[in-house]
Design a protein around this motif. Structure first.
Motif, mmCIF file in Angstrom:
data_model
loop_
_atom_site.group_PDB
_atom_site.id
_atom_site.type_symbol
_atom_site.label_atom_id
_atom_site.label_comp_id
_atom_site.label_asym_id
_atom_site.label_seq_id
_atom_site.Cartn_x
_atom_site.Cartn_y
_atom_site.Cartn_z
ATOM 1 N N ASN A 15 0.846 -1.192 0.000
ATOM 2 C CA ASN A 15 0.000 0.000 0.000
ATOM 3 C C ASN A 15 0.889 1.253 0.000
ATOM 4 O OD1 ASN A 15 -1.603 2.177 0.756
ATOM 5 N ND2 ASN A 15 -2.964 0.920 2.002
ATOM 6 N N THR A 69 -3.793 -2.983 16.011
ATOM 7 C CA THR A 69 -3.571 -2.544 14.627
ATOM 8 C C THR A 69 -4.759 -2.996 13.775
ATOM 9 O OG1 THR A 69 -2.536 -4.564 13.808
ATOM 10 C CG2 THR A 69 -1.075 -3.007 14.936
ATOM 11 N N VAL A 104 -1.673 -10.003 20.950
ATOM 12 C CA VAL A 104 -2.724 -9.176 20.334
ATOM 13 C C VAL A 104 -2.320 -7.707 20.462
ATOM 14 C CG1 VAL A 104 -5.170 -8.575 20.326
ATOM 15 C CG2 VAL A 104 -4.461 -10.905 20.902
#
Ligand SMILES: NC(=O)c1ccc[n+]([C@@H]2O[C@H](COP(=O)([O-])OP(=O)(O)OC[C@H]3O[C@@H](n4cnc5c(N)ncnc54)[C@H](O)[C@@H]3O)[C@@H](O)[C@H]2O)c1
Length: 250
Positions: free
Chosen positions: A38, A190, A187
């Motif tokens: 991206n 994000t 965890v």
């Protein structure tokens, strides 16, 4: 400054852990090549680093395509003269269904990005590090690379593979002064965990499933990666360090 003058590549550098680590590397004096599939998010990371007075360059790449990964490595060498640090961090979760219901395409997608992508990053960076006389590689595994969980078969398998590939590379390249380690987050807050957050029934359980009874922040993983990238970890190789709030022991 713990990375003064070093050249670092961060893959998945537009995402949560990648952005936090790119920024921390730059604040410790590294020139950072921020890479991501991206381009927009990778460019945003570069902007943040430059606004803070750091040095960074955006080089988009899809870590599954060998030519793009090779180009990422070559562009880094062209821009900054070599590579000292590779944070092989790009990754994705899988569509959460039982194993027999996972499509072959979904299996390939997840294992390709999470495991083949790590292989390709190392394949092209190792030779450049060897030429430079050494380096440090950090691969992103997961608590789920060490512990099975329902409905995440491709993720479990790919992240477990990262641990052994890390050990393999550490053994093969230790004699070349290249250290190879892994970080295993629990965890962390994000985008990758958005599906879990949206699950009103499971999230209260998942978000407290560790000794510290909270989720982690990307910056808390970045500090572990910085340690592994720096000379503070000069005798650490082939290791996996958990940044999981005690998720593994829970
Ligand atoms: N957040 C967590 O709870 C957690 C836990 C354990 C491990 N991890 C691992 O940490 C790493 C970073 O994830 P994150 O939590 O920052 O999530 P994230 O979704 O914010 O970041 C992942 C990044 O990887 C990029 N990416 C995806 N496919 C790519 C490809 N083919 N080529 C290049 N880039 C690609 C995405 O565009 C994204 O920017 C991943 O490997 C993930 O599996 C995350």
């Amino acid at each position: 400054m713990r990375l003064q003058g070093k050249v670092a590549i961060v893959t998945g550098g537009g995402g949560g852990i990648g952005r936090a680590t790119s920024s921390l590397f730059a604040s410790e004096g590294a020139k950072v090549v921020v890479s991501d599939i991206n381009e927009e998010s990778a460019s945003a990371t570069v902007r943040l680093i430059k606004e803070a007075g750091g040095e960074a360059l955006c080089v988009p790449a899809n870590m599954v395509i060998p030519e793009e990964v090779e180009q990422l490595i070559n562009k880094t060498v062209d821009a900054y003269g070599g590579i000292d640090i590779l944070f092989n961090n790009a990754g994705v979760g899988n569509e959460e269904v039982r194993l027999a219901d996972i499509s072959v395409e979904e299996w390939d997608r997840v294992v390709d990005i999470n495991l083949k992508g790590v292989f390709l990053g190392m394949k092209y960076a190792l030779k450049k590090m060897e030429e430079r006389g050494g380096g440090a590689i950090i691969n992103t595994s997961s608590v789920l690379g060490h512990k099975g969980k329902k409905y995440v078969g491709p993720y479990n398998a790919s992240k477990g593979g990262v641990v052994l590939l890390t050990q393999n590379a550490a053994l093969e390249y230790g004699g070349k002064n290249i250290r190879v380690n892994a970080v295993a987050p629990g965890v962390i807050d994000t985008d990758i965990i958005q599906g879990w957050k949206d699950d009103e029934r499971k999230w209260p359980i998942i978000s407290r499933a560790n000794a510290l009874r909270r989720i982690g922040q990307p910056e808390e993983v970045a500090k572990v990666v910085l340690f592994l990238a720096s000379d503070d970890a000069s005798f650490v190789t082939g290791s996996t360090i958990f940044a999981d709030g005690g998720g593994m022991i829970f």
